[in-house]
Structure formats: structure tokens, C-alpha cells
Design a protein around this motif. Sequence first.
Motif, PDB file in Angstrom:
ATOM      1  N   GLN A   1       0.833  -1.198   0.000  1.00 49.75           N
ATOM      2  CA  GLN A   1       0.000   0.000   0.000  1.00 49.75           C
ATOM      3  C   GLN A   1       0.875   1.258   0.000  1.00 49.75           C
ATOM      4  O   GLN A   1       0.610   2.213  -0.742  1.00 49.75           O
ATOM      5  CB  GLN A   1      -0.913   0.015   1.228  1.00 49.75           C
ATOM      6  CG  GLN A   1      -2.007  -1.041   1.208  1.00 49.75           C
ATOM      7  CD  GLN A   1      -2.935  -0.915   2.395  1.00 49.75           C
ATOM      8  OE1 GLN A   1      -2.608  -0.296   3.402  1.00 49.75           O
ATOM      9  NE2 GLN A   1      -4.116  -1.511   2.295  1.00 49.75           N
ATOM     10  N   TYR A   2       1.915   1.242   0.827  1.00 47.52           N
ATOM     11  CA  TYR A   2       2.809   2.397   0.929  1.00 47.52           C
ATOM     12  C   TYR A   2       3.501   2.657  -0.410  1.00 47.52           C
ATOM     13  O   TYR A   2       3.614   3.815  -0.849  1.00 47.52           O
ATOM     14  CB  TYR A   2       3.849   2.160   2.014  1.00 47.52           C
ATOM     15  CG  TYR A   2       4.891   3.259   2.106  1.00 47.52           C
ATOM     16  CD1 TYR A   2       4.620   4.446   2.771  1.00 47.52           C
ATOM     17  CD2 TYR A   2       6.148   3.110   1.503  1.00 47.52           C
ATOM     18  CE1 TYR A   2       5.559   5.464   2.843  1.00 47.52           C
ATOM     19  CE2 TYR A   2       7.094   4.119   1.570  1.00 47.52           C
ATOM     20  CZ  TYR A   2       6.800   5.299   2.246  1.00 47.52           C
ATOM     21  OH  TYR A   2       7.734   6.294   2.303  1.00 47.52           O
ATOM     22  N   CYS A   3       3.957   1.594  -1.049  1.00 48.31           N
ATOM     23  CA  CYS A   3       4.643   1.745  -2.337  1.00 48.31           C
ATOM     24  C   CYS A   3       3.715   2.323  -3.406  1.00 48.31           C
ATOM     25  O   CYS A   3       4.172   2.970  -4.349  1.00 48.31           O
ATOM     26  CB  CYS A   3       5.199   0.396  -2.795  1.00 48.31           C
ATOM     27  SG  CYS A   3       6.517  -0.260  -1.742  1.00 48.31           S
TER      28      CYS A   3
ATOM     29  N   ALA B   1      12.878  -1.563  -1.086  1.00 47.93           N
ATOM     30  CA  ALA B   1      11.975  -2.697  -1.316  1.00 47.93           C
ATOM     31  C   ALA B   1      10.871  -2.306  -2.288  1.00 47.93           C
ATOM     32  O   ALA B   1      10.376  -3.150  -3.050  1.00 47.93           O
ATOM     33  CB  ALA B   1      11.383  -3.172   0.008  1.00 47.93           C
ATOM     34  N   CYS B   2      10.479  -1.039  -2.264  1.00 52.48           N
ATOM     35  CA  CYS B   2       9.477  -0.563  -3.235  1.00 52.48           C
ATOM     36  C   CYS B   2      10.063  -0.562  -4.638  1.00 52.48           C
ATOM     37  O   CYS B   2       9.423  -0.994  -5.598  1.00 52.48           O
ATOM     38  CB  CYS B   2       9.010   0.841  -2.859  1.00 52.48           C
ATOM     39  SG  CYS B   2       7.993   0.944  -1.373  1.00 52.48           S
TER      40      CYS B   2
ATOM     41  N   ASP C   1       9.600  -8.440  -1.524  1.00 53.37           N
ATOM     42  CA  ASP C   1       9.180  -8.649  -0.137  1.00 53.37           C
ATOM     43  C   ASP C   1      10.340  -9.182   0.698  1.00 53.37           C
ATOM     44  O   ASP C   1      10.475  -8.841   1.879  1.00 53.37           O
ATOM     45  CB  ASP C   1       8.008  -9.632  -0.082  1.00 53.37           C
ATOM     46  CG  ASP C   1       6.756  -9.075  -0.752  1.00 53.37           C
ATOM     47  OD1 ASP C   1       6.675  -7.841  -0.923  1.00 53.37           O
ATOM     48  OD2 ASP C   1       5.872  -9.877  -1.107  1.00 53.37           O
ATOM     49  N   SER C   2      11.169 -10.010   0.095  1.00 53.00           N
ATOM     50  CA  SER C   2      12.305 -10.591   0.817  1.00 53.00           C
ATOM     51  C   SER C   2      13.306  -9.520   1.239  1.00 53.00           C
ATOM     52  O   SER C   2      13.867  -9.576   2.335  1.00 53.00           O
ATOM     53  CB  SER C   2      13.002 -11.653  -0.046  1.00 53.00           C
ATOM     54  OG  SER C   2      12.156 -12.755  -0.273  1.00 53.00           O
ATOM     55  N   LEU C   3      13.533  -8.534   0.377  1.00 55.00           N
ATOM     56  CA  LEU C   3      14.436  -7.445   0.735  1.00 55.00           C
ATOM     57  C   LEU C   3      13.876  -6.658   1.917  1.00 55.00           C
ATOM     58  O   LEU C   3      14.614  -6.289   2.826  1.00 55.00           O
ATOM     59  CB  LEU C   3      14.636  -6.506  -0.460  1.00 55.00           C
ATOM     60  CG  LEU C   3      15.522  -5.277  -0.201  1.00 55.00           C
ATOM     61  CD1 LEU C   3      16.914  -5.694   0.253  1.00 55.00           C
ATOM     62  CD2 LEU C   3      15.600  -4.394  -1.453  1.00 55.00           C
ATOM     63  N   PHE C   4      12.571  -6.434   1.912  1.00 53.47           N
ATOM     64  CA  PHE C   4      11.922  -5.742   3.027  1.00 53.47           C
ATOM     65  C   PHE C   4      12.102  -6.523   4.328  1.00 53.47           C
ATOM     66  O   PHE C   4      12.471  -5.958   5.361  1.00 53.47           O
ATOM     67  CB  PHE C   4      10.434  -5.550   2.720  1.00 53.47           C
ATOM     68  CG  PHE C   4       9.618  -5.125   3.906  1.00 53.47           C
ATOM     69  CD1 PHE C   4       9.757  -3.856   4.445  1.00 53.47           C
ATOM     70  CD2 PHE C   4       8.710  -6.006   4.492  1.00 53.47           C
ATOM     71  CE1 PHE C   4       9.000  -3.456   5.555  1.00 53.47           C
ATOM     72  CE2 PHE C   4       7.948  -5.623   5.585  1.00 53.47           C
ATOM     73  CZ  PHE C   4       8.096  -4.345   6.120  1.00 53.47           C
TER      74      PHE C   4
END
Length: 333
Positions: A47-49, A74-75, A80-83
Motif C-alpha cells: 500500500q505504501y509503495c 523494497a518498493c 518482499d524478501s528485501l523488506f
Amino acid sequence: MKPKSKTLEWLVFLILASLFCTLLAFRPIPSIDHPSDTGRYVHYLHQYCNGYIDQQNEDKEASFSLFYSFSIAACGTQSDSLFLFQVAMLLPLFFLVFSKWRNGTFVWACSIMFSMFGLELMTNAMRQCFGTFLFFGAIANLKSNKFFAFAFGVLAVIAHNSTLTYSPLLIWFLDFHVSKQTVKKFVFLLILGVGFFCNLFYTEIMGLIDVISETNKFYTTVYVSELSWSFILYIVLPLYWIYAVRYFRDKEYITTEEKKAIIFSSLLLILCHLFFPAITYRYAIFAVVLQLFLVTRAEKQGVISACYVLIPLVGHLFLMFFISNYYQVLIYG
């Protein structure tokens, strides 16, 4: 500790932490309806991205925006893995960036990273972990650079409300020297002021009590599984074990900050359990990590003392695996 040994231990911990965080980063992501918060944090990241904040989180928009702003990579990569890796690495950064690396720091840092408290912050209580990182930044800069300490403190409060309740501890750490006579006058005036305030705003205070009651009912609904006395004791006892090891093995090296923290945490946990028992475990997690972090800021830390803490905390984590299926989400999602 020789500079070369210090640098080597720092690098080894960095490599070990990176490998462990990489392992956590590729765990299955549960659904947003799962008790674990991982799925919801990943959902909010998306959502943020896309420049959107869920309506139910509008009251925490500043907190969420600050939290996700550090994961902007991450965006860009849509990973998701980087986040999950970045969030997990926040905890090792407590020690890599803000600790004073001495003989034993490596073991003390591993004690939290491989504990239930560390795993909870790295995989579930992500905003709390971010807020804790900022709060420790405030502690690390408190005596050397008060401007940076203040900036870290303000950001920590925005990041997570658990740091707001611990913010008075930062002022206590400043160690203002006042006479006993001044303290007595302050306490007397404080009692008079509180009495006058309560009399003047009686209706508003009663309304606030109703709000507190409703808030407690909400937390009780959300965190119903964390209400048992056995669970509270399970979470709180490591706090006193850490201090006991320091007291009986390194009493002469215990810092003033360690003493103040154990007193402050104890009072806060009692108050929290009286008014918001359902979230006592959240503050217990912060208290344990804080107490151990302060040990790594001491001039004398000790390898043997660290081992006395590492082994029980690892056992504490495995006991959690044994008696609960809570962490099965790390394997099965």
C-alpha cells in the motif's frame, strides 16, 4: 580488548547476522488474517509503495510512513524478501552501530539475536523494532551529542508508542544533580499540583478512565493469548536474570544506566499490568532488549557473564518452540 580483535568480532557478528537475516527474509509470508503481523506488514508495504494508507491505519500514518520510508529500496525492487531482510537487520544494527565493542559484546549481542525477544522483533513486532533502534540511537548519543539524541528520541516516539513511555528514562539518564531539598520541594509541589488538577478536571479525568477501560478491552481482544500469568512470567523473568548475572558476577562494573533501567522497567511493567495487562509482554520485550543493550555499552562486559545469559535465552527460545506453535509460521507461513 585489542583493536584487531574488536574489529574481527564486529565483522564476524555482521556476517552471522546477515546470514541469519537472509534466512528469515525468505520465510513464507502468512496471510493478513494470521495472528503473526508479517503478512499485514507486507500488505501495508504494498500500500505504501502505491501511495495508499489503509483507513484503519490513518491514525498511525506518521508512524507507518516513517517505518516504511527506510525500506524504500523494497518498493523500487518490488521485493518482499528485501523488506523482510532490512527489518530483520535492524536488531543486529542495535549492536553494530550503537554498542561499545568490548570483551564479550559478541556473545551478548548473540544472546538477543538468538532469543525469543530478538526473533519477535525481527519477524513480528517490526515497528517496535524500528522504534527501539531509534531509541538506542538516542541513548548512544545522549552524552556526546544531545542534538542527535533529541532527534533520535523524537523519531523513536513517532515510530512506536512503546518508546514514548520509555522517553522519561532518557531524561533520567542525563543525570541532573539536584539537592535533596529541591527534590522534596518538587514532590510537595507536584502533589499539590496533581490534587488541584484532579479537582479542577474531575469530569475529564473520569472520561479518560472510561477511555482507558475501553482501550484495555480492545487490547484484551487483540492479545487475548498473552494474558496468562505463566506467559507474563515467562517473558519477564529473563529481564531479572540478566541483571542478576551482572550483579553477582560484575557488580562493580554495573553502570548507572543499567540500575536506572531495571528500576524504570519494573515500575512500568507493574503499571502496564495494572491498566493494560494484555500488552505487558510488549513492554517486557523492550525492557529485556534494553537491559542487555545497556550491558554492551558498559566498559566491562565479560565473556563468561555473557555465556550465563546466552545459554538460558537460547533455552528460553527452544522452550517456546516446544510449548507453543506460535513460531511455526516461520516454517509453514
